[in-house]
Design an enzyme around this catalytic site. Structure first.
Site, PDB file in Angstrom:
ATOM      1  N   LYS A 184       0.842  -1.196   0.000  1.00  0.00           N
ATOM      2  CA  LYS A 184       0.000   0.000   0.000  1.00  0.00           C
ATOM      3  C   LYS A 184       0.878   1.247   0.000  1.00  0.00           C
ATOM      4  O   LYS A 184       1.531   1.556   0.994  1.00  0.00           O
ATOM      5  CB  LYS A 184      -0.914   0.050   1.230  1.00  0.00           C
ATOM      6  CG  LYS A 184      -1.970   1.158   1.035  1.00  0.00           C
ATOM      7  CD  LYS A 184      -2.654   1.585   2.311  1.00  0.00           C
ATOM      8  CE  LYS A 184      -1.930   2.647   3.067  1.00  0.00           C
ATOM      9  NZ  LYS A 184      -1.795   3.941   2.358  1.00  0.00           N
ATOM     10  N   GLU A 260      10.054   0.475  10.306  1.00  0.00           N
ATOM     11  CA  GLU A 260      11.070   1.489   9.981  1.00  0.00           C
ATOM     12  C   GLU A 260      10.404   2.832  10.253  1.00  0.00           C
ATOM     13  O   GLU A 260       9.540   3.259   9.491  1.00  0.00           O
ATOM     14  CB  GLU A 260      11.460   1.397   8.496  1.00  0.00           C
ATOM     15  CG  GLU A 260      12.054   0.073   8.073  1.00  0.00           C
ATOM     16  CD  GLU A 260      13.494  -0.092   8.528  1.00  0.00           C
ATOM     17  OE1 GLU A 260      14.112   0.899   8.946  1.00  0.00           O
ATOM     18  OE2 GLU A 260      13.979  -1.226   8.493  1.00  0.00           O
ATOM     19  N   CYS A 294      13.600  10.338   6.765  1.00  0.00           N
ATOM     20  CA  CYS A 294      13.538   9.752   8.113  1.00  0.00           C
ATOM     21  C   CYS A 294      14.861   9.904   8.850  1.00  0.00           C
ATOM     22  O   CYS A 294      14.882  10.124  10.052  1.00  0.00           O
ATOM     23  CB  CYS A 294      13.164   8.277   8.004  1.00  0.00           C
ATOM     24  SG  CYS A 294      14.207   7.403   6.823  1.00  0.00           S
ATOM     25  N   GLU A 391      10.398  15.144  15.609  1.00  0.00           N
ATOM     26  CA  GLU A 391      10.685  15.052  14.179  1.00  0.00           C
ATOM     27  C   GLU A 391       9.794  16.045  13.434  1.00  0.00           C
ATOM     28  O   GLU A 391       8.572  15.969  13.518  1.00  0.00           O
ATOM     29  CB  GLU A 391      10.399  13.627  13.683  1.00  0.00           C
ATOM     30  CG  GLU A 391      10.765  13.442  12.225  1.00  0.00           C
ATOM     31  CD  GLU A 391      10.386  12.064  11.686  1.00  0.00           C
ATOM     32  OE1 GLU A 391       9.278  11.592  11.969  1.00  0.00           O
ATOM     33  OE2 GLU A 391      11.212  11.477  10.973  1.00  0.00           O
TER      34      GLU A 391
HETATM   35  P1  NAD Z   1       2.444   7.824   8.298  1.00  0.00           P
HETATM   36  O1  NAD Z   1       2.815   6.952   9.423  1.00  0.00           O
HETATM   37  O2  NAD Z   1       1.426   8.863   8.506  1.00  0.00           O
HETATM   38  O3  NAD Z   1       1.933   6.956   7.062  1.00  0.00           O
HETATM   39  C1  NAD Z   1       2.704   5.905   6.519  1.00  0.00           C
HETATM   40  C2  NAD Z   1       1.792   4.943   5.811  1.00  0.00           C
HETATM   41  O4  NAD Z   1       0.952   4.311   6.776  1.00  0.00           O
HETATM   42  C3  NAD Z   1       0.861   5.560   4.783  1.00  0.00           C
HETATM   43  O5  NAD Z   1       0.782   4.683   3.693  1.00  0.00           O
HETATM   44  C4  NAD Z   1      -0.475   5.661   5.539  1.00  0.00           C
HETATM   45  O6  NAD Z   1      -1.582   5.642   4.695  1.00  0.00           O
HETATM   46  C5  NAD Z   1      -0.417   4.423   6.412  1.00  0.00           C
HETATM   47  N1  NAD Z   1      -1.182   4.491   7.658  1.00  0.00           N
HETATM   48  C6  NAD Z   1      -1.525   5.588   8.383  1.00  0.00           C
HETATM   49  N2  NAD Z   1      -2.165   5.224   9.502  1.00  0.00           N
HETATM   50  C7  NAD Z   1      -2.234   3.863   9.502  1.00  0.00           C
HETATM   51  C8  NAD Z   1      -2.749   2.888  10.415  1.00  0.00           C
HETATM   52  N3  NAD Z   1      -3.322   3.235  11.562  1.00  0.00           N
HETATM   53  N4  NAD Z   1      -2.622   1.578  10.111  1.00  0.00           N
HETATM   54  C9  NAD Z   1      -1.999   1.198   8.961  1.00  0.00           C
HETATM   55  N5  NAD Z   1      -1.492   2.072   8.058  1.00  0.00           N
HETATM   56  C10 NAD Z   1      -1.600   3.386   8.331  1.00  0.00           C
HETATM   57  O7  NAD Z   1       3.841   8.422   7.812  1.00  0.00           O
HETATM   58  P2  NAD Z   1       4.103   9.431   6.634  1.00  0.00           P
HETATM   59  O8  NAD Z   1       3.692  10.784   7.100  1.00  0.00           O
HETATM   60  O9  NAD Z   1       3.562   8.901   5.353  1.00  0.00           O
HETATM   61  O10 NAD Z   1       5.693   9.327   6.519  1.00  0.00           O
HETATM   62  C11 NAD Z   1       6.547  10.053   7.274  1.00  0.00           C
HETATM   63  C12 NAD Z   1       7.149   9.218   8.370  1.00  0.00           C
HETATM   64  O11 NAD Z   1       7.799   8.064   7.824  1.00  0.00           O
HETATM   65  C13 NAD Z   1       8.224   9.963   9.124  1.00  0.00           C
HETATM   66  O12 NAD Z   1       8.064   9.790  10.493  1.00  0.00           O
HETATM   67  C14 NAD Z   1       9.513   9.301   8.643  1.00  0.00           C
HETATM   68  O13 NAD Z   1      10.569   9.427   9.549  1.00  0.00           O
HETATM   69  C15 NAD Z   1       9.074   7.901   8.425  1.00  0.00           C
HETATM   70  N6  NAD Z   1       9.989   7.195   7.508  1.00  0.00           N
HETATM   71  C16 NAD Z   1      10.844   6.254   8.022  1.00  0.00           C
HETATM   72  C17 NAD Z   1      11.747   5.595   7.192  1.00  0.00           C
HETATM   73  C18 NAD Z   1      12.705   4.572   7.733  1.00  0.00           C
HETATM   74  O14 NAD Z   1      13.273   3.809   6.947  1.00  0.00           O
HETATM   75  N7  NAD Z   1      12.920   4.508   9.035  1.00  0.00           N
HETATM   76  C19 NAD Z   1      11.772   5.882   5.822  1.00  0.00           C
HETATM   77  C20 NAD Z   1      10.891   6.843   5.328  1.00  0.00           C
HETATM   78  C21 NAD Z   1       9.996   7.491   6.194  1.00  0.00           C
END
Ligand code: NAD
Length: 484
Positions: A184, A260, A294, A391
């Site tokens: 997804k 992650e 991230c 963050e």
């Molecule tokens: P997010 O957690 O809001 O969303 C990530 C994904 O999860 C999206 O596809 C979203 O639709 C889905 N999602 C949201 N709520 C959910 C739930 N309750 N259950 C299942 N899926 C759900 O994050 P974002 O705003 O899209 O991304 C930014 C974050 O991602 C930052 O905190 C960043 O640090 C992190 N990130 C981490 C890495 C890593 O490798 N550690 C890499 C890239 C981004």
């Protein structure tokens, strides 16, 4: 557009329409209409115009995707490793052939500068498929004496900051190990995953081996709700808060989990460092991809004796950044991914100023339409300040100082996260001592934001658990011994 002393003429990347106006869900090897009947538009954050319309998967659609992945699993998991390798190589080559088109699309859908999607994202995507193609027939060597087996159906949920790269980091190792997938993409950046679906079909990946469901948090929740009931492994990349919710949803289901998550990574500059080189590393650390990274080096620790000199150099360099059209080949800082993320960043900018830090930003005109944030530095930051702890996920740097290596380690480790760190020094012994003592999954020495498919990436503490890349990353996608 910018205050740069160099006047750059516009250098727009040409955009040929390659997209269809509307996409369904990719299930069982073909695009199908969502049973939910719902659709939404993916918005170009630089223009606020729709890029294309996509389906919004409901629980029934997700269940259908999981069923397709289950059906494909027995045959795919027994497919000869050399055959799987051939398919992954073919996918890598086809992405390479279509990389210009994918880079343009990534910039249109997500707002990142074309020079980054072209020179960073796409080469890493391709490398990930090539690298994992090489592992397919070597798993017994990677897990010597352990008879690794595929896990089953992997539910993979990814964020919007590196859309295609995150898809590659999830799919390539899962497929190399003989698993099937339901992926997804994030709701603001679904487009390149859908073009990838076309590529997978074109390359002859058997139907149902990869299924792509577009949608928002509800679609993500529908995947985790099937943990242990069709989904054997959940792999999530995203924010720490959502990661915690997913950990709760998956706990006790018997499904495997890797997370992650976010970061607040330190970039530490010692007085003996090559300062101009360190400035470049700090620039890449915080302004690469608008700070939507991230592992961004969002906390800068400068040795006190060089603070003023270093900040003057950094400010001078910051003023040369060109902010604007992501599809202009000269652009350094593109659009913020969404209105919601821009609002979040603005709240942090206000908190930084309200709590007493000094704000430096570049004085540049911003386009009238779209979501934009000027690269910003906060100096005089205290460890208790919000901008030093949370963050921000935007182009905002919090600067603090230290006097001794011991203090640098303590301040750098004073965070709930543990994803990455950077150390800038000419002394090798100091670099090694620091890297041993920093609580971070990756420590870069005299560089920052370097990735390689053969190098494991992942975090400690609230940055999650599990690794992606290298043979360490494979262990998330195999069962060993008698258990799962
Ligand atoms: P997010 O957690 O809001 O969303 C990530 C994904 O999860 C999206 O596809 C979203 O639709 C889905 N999602 C949201 N709520 C959910 C739930 N309750 N259950 C299942 N899926 C759900 O994050 P974002 O705003 O899209 O991304 C930014 C974050 O991602 C930052 O905190 C960043 O640090 C992190 N990130 C981490 C890495 C890593 O490798 N550690 C890499 C890239 C981004």
């Amino acid at each position: 557009m910018t205050t740069s002393p160099f006047a750059y003429a516009p250098a727009p990347e040409s955009v040929r329409p390659v997209l269809k106006p509307s996409y369904g869900l990719f299930i069982g090897g073909k695009f199908v209409e969502a049973k939910s009947g719902k659709r939404f538009a993916s918005i170009n954050p630089a223009t606020e115009q729709p890029v294309a319309e996509v389906a919004d998967a409901g629980a029934e659609d997700v269940a259908r995707a999981v069923a397709a992945a289950r059906k494909a699993f027995p045959k795919w998991s027994k497919t000869k490793p050399a055959e799987r390798a051939k398919l992954l190589f073919r996918i890598a080559r086809r992405i390479q052939e279509r990389s210009r088109e994918l880079a343009v699309l990534e910039s249109m859908d997500g707002g990142k500068p074309i020079k980054e999607s072209r020179d960073d994202d796409l080469p890493l995507v391709v490398q990930h498929f090539f690298h994992h193609a090489g592992w397919c027939d070597k798993l017994t060597y990677a897990f010597a004496g352990a008879s690794p087996r595929p896990i089953g159906v992997c539910g993979q949920i990814i964020p919007w900051n590196f859309p295609l790269m995150m898809a590659a980091w999830k799919l390539a190792p899962a497929l190399a190990c003989g698993n099937t997938c339901v992926l997804k993409p994030a709701e603001t950046t679904p487009m390149t995953a859908l073009v990838l679906a076309e590529i997978l079909a074109e390359c002859g990946l058997p139907e149902g081996v990869v299924n792509i469901v577009t949608g928002g948090p509800d679609a993500g929740r529908a995947i985790t709700a099937l943990a242990g009931k069709g989904v054997d492994k959940v792999a999530f990349t995203g924010s720490t808060d959502v990661g915690k919710a997913i950990a709760k949803a998956v706990a006790g289901t018997g499904a495997k989990l890797t997370l992650e998550l976010g970061g607040k990574s330190p970039n530490i500059v010692f007085a003996d460092a090559a300062l101009d080189q360190a400035v470049e590393g700090v620039v890449s650390g915080i302004w690469f991809n608008q700070g939507h990274v991230c592992c961004a080096g969002s906390r800068l620790f400068v040795e006190e004796s060089i603070h003023d000199d270093f900040i003057a150099r950094l400010e001078r360099r910051m003023k040369q950044l060109r902010v604007g059209d992501p599809l202009d080949k000269n652009t350094d800082v593109g659009a913020i991914n969404s209105k919601a993320q821009l609002d979040t960043i603005r709240r942090y900018l206000k908190a930084g100023a309200d709590e007493g830090a000094t704000k430096l930003e570049i004085a540049c005109d911003l386009p009238k339409k779209g979501f934009w944030c000027r690269p910003t530095i906060f100096t005089g930051v205290q460890p208790s300040h919000t901008v030093a702890r949370e963050e921000i996920f935007g182009p905002v740097l919090a600067v603090m100082t230290f006097r001794t290596p011991e203090e640098a380690v303590q301040r750098a480790n004073n965070t709930t996260y543990g994803l990455s760190a950077g150390v800038w020094t000419e002394k090798a012994a100091r670099a090694l001592e620091m890297s041993n003592r920093l609580t971070a999954g990756v420590v870069w020495l005299n560089t920052f934001n370097r990735f390689d498919a053969s190098a494991p990436f992942g975090g400690y503490r609230e940055s999650g658990f599990g690794r992606e890349g290298g043979c360490q990353g494979l262990s998330a996608y195999v069962s060993i011994g008698g258990g799962r």
